[in-house]
Every structure is written in structure tokens, then in C-alpha cells.
Design an enzyme around this catalytic site. Structure first.
Site, short mmCIF file in Angstrom:
data_model
loop_
_atom_site.label_atom_id
_atom_site.label_comp_id
_atom_site.label_asym_id
_atom_site.label_seq_id
_atom_site.Cartn_x
_atom_site.Cartn_y
_atom_site.Cartn_z
N ASP A 136 -32.15 39.53 12.46
CA ASP A 136 -31.38 38.87 13.51
C ASP A 136 -29.92 39.29 13.47
OD1 ASP A 136 -33.65 37.45 14.31
OD2 ASP A 136 -33.18 35.72 13.04
N TYR A 178 -36.27 38.97 0.65
CA TYR A 178 -34.94 38.63 1.15
C TYR A 178 -34.13 37.92 0.07
CZ TYR A 178 -35.99 39.67 6.08
OH TYR A 178 -36.29 40.30 7.25
#
Length: 276
Positions: A50, A123
Site C-alpha cells: 500500500d 513483514y
């Protein structure tokens, strides 16, 4: 291709009209310096990050038309018609802006798909609970949290979220997509006096899943919610938790199976999971 980028000044990975995106600048560099006989079509990426999200280990692939003989720029070409990718990497990085780097490039094994062949993504989310905020040198990749956080509570609250679940409460729904995911790791560690790091791994993530999980867990970690609240949100299946800001999130790894299993893994992943 292995790619790293600072997502601060990008509107995310995916190309968008009128916006600066990582895909856009990478494809522009490939168009100016094609790794084959023609400008390649759109690249395929392991994880579409994003706006504001960073990557130290993004993976992408691109289909290339082989070259015959030497290019006009006299780059050596191998038996497959591919130019010297070490020199190509140097040329791409001269074209690319400073907030994107190509770390490596190689010919992919048969059956490889950067997105569908992946077995898991990793992540990192970084948070500072210092009373003064965040170190100025870390402001682009670390969230400043205004309250002290308990790592023990964060880990306790995370434990019940692990496994195969429908994460609809922590995902933005996409038409035709599934929110069933296997969360394989969610661990918190205090790595400095005021710096806390979450390591998050799953077979795949739906849209905003990591940031939504982190947002809910931070509310438990600072005492405003109980340790059981995040799993209660999961079980309700209703999206109601806070979403942590994008800049604290970084894609740090993508795993793939052995070469002989790449095609089978891609076929398996393309079958949308509807139950667990």
C-alpha cells in the site's frame, strides 16, 4: 528481480494514472533499458504494498523476449538470449530514483511466478513508545506511539490469532477475493529501550491485514483493551479495529518452494480458498 524501496513518497506498488508508484518507475526503467528484444509487458510482483509501505526484499518477475547476438549497446548475451544482468542492474539503478533499488536479477527457473509461486511473505512493523515520539532518523519506517507498550501483552494477544482463520475483521474486502489466510507468525520483541518490532508471516495477506492486526494489538498492548479483545474481533468477523499507519510496515522477505515445485505451487495458489 529483487527490489528494495522506501515507500514514503509512493502511492503504493500498483501503477495508477497520475500517481507516482513503485511499479510505474520500475516499468519505466525497464522500458528505457529492456532486458530483452522488446519492452516487456507489466511486471508481476510478490506482494502489492500500500501507499507508504516499504520493502527490503520485494520480488517480481517479467517475461522477456530473447535477444539474438549482441545488443546495440554491446552487452554480452548468454545462450538464452538474455543480456548480462549484473550490468543491466547497474543501468536500471542509474535510471531509477534514489528511493528504489534493484538488488539483483537472474533468469527465473521454469514455472516461477513471483506472486503465485510464493509460499509465505514476511513483514516487519516497528513502533516507538518513547515519550518524545520517534528518533528523527527512523520517522519514515517507525510509528510513534504515545503510550508505553507491554511486549508480554502484545505476544499474549497475538497468540490466539495464529493459524488458519477467516480474517474478514482485519481485511478490506475485495470482490472475488477471499479473506481466509494462515497466519504463521506474529511475534513482538523490544529491540531497544523504546523500539518494538513485530515479525509477521503468513502464506498470503489480504488487503490491509497486517496493519489492521497491528492496530488492534497496539490497543491491547497499551492497556486500553484487554489481551483477549483482538481474538474477539476476529471471531465476530466485523471490521471495527483501528488500522495502524502504513509507514511502520516493511516487506522483508518472500519464500518460494524448490524449483521442481514452483509450477504446482502456482496452480494451488490460484485456486481461491473458500473454507478452512
Amino acid at each position: 528481480m529483487d527490489v528494495s524501496y522506501d515507500g514514503t513518497d509512493f502511492s503504493g506498488w500498483a501503477r495508477q494514472p497520475g500517481r507516482r508508484t513503485v511499479q510505474g518507475v520500475v516499468e519505466d526503467a525497464l522500458a528505457k533499458q529492456p532486458p530483452g528484444a522488446a519492452v516487456p509487458k507489466s511486471v508481476v510482483v510478490a506482494g502489492r504494498t500500500d501507499a507508504g509501505v516499504h520493502a527490503t526484499a520485494q520480488v517480481l518477475h517479467v517475461d522477456v523476449a530473447p535477444l539474438a547476438g549482441k545488443t546495440s549497446s554491446m552487452l554480452a548475451v548468454d545462450d538464452q538470449g538474455i543480456p548480462d544482468l549484473t550490468r543491466m542492474r547497474h543501468r536500471w539503478n542509474r535510471i531509477l530514483p534514489a528511493d528504489v533499488r534493484v538488488l539483483g536479477a537472474r533468469v527465473a527457473p521454469s514455472g516461477f511466478d513471483a506472486r503465485f509461486s510464493a509460499t509465505r511473505r514476511h513483514y516487519r512493523y516497528q513502533v516507538s513508545d518513547a515519550p518524545w515520539g520517534v528518533d528523527p532518523l527512523r520517522r519514515n519506517d517507525t510509528l510513534a506511539w504515545g503510550l508505553p507498550l507491554s511486549v508480554d501483552v502484545l505476544n499474549q494477544a497475538s497468540e490466539d490469532l495464529l493459524g488458519l482463520h477467516d480474517f474478514a475483521a482485519f481485511c478490506k474486502q475485495r470482490e472475488g477475493g477471499t479473506t481466509i489466510r494462515e497466519l504463521q507468525r506474529l511475534e513482538w520483541q523490544r529491540v531497544d529501550d523504546h523500539l518494538i518490532r513485530a515479525a509477521v508471516s503468513a502464506d498470503a495477506f489480504c488487503h490491509s491485514m497486517v496493519r489492521s492486526l497491528v492496530g488492534a494489538l497496539l490497543l491491547a498492548g497499551d492497556g486500553r483493551r484487554g489481551a483477549a479483545w483482538p481474538v474477539e474481533v476476529l471471531e465476530k468477523g466485523v471490521r471495527e479495529s483501528a488500522v495502524a499507519p502504513a509507514h511502520g510496515l516493511t516487506l522483508v522477505g518472500v519464500d518460494y518452494p524448490p524449483d521442481a515445485e514452483l509450477a504446482a505451487r502456482a496452480d494451488q495458489t490460484r485456486n481461491v480458498r473458500s473454507s478452512f
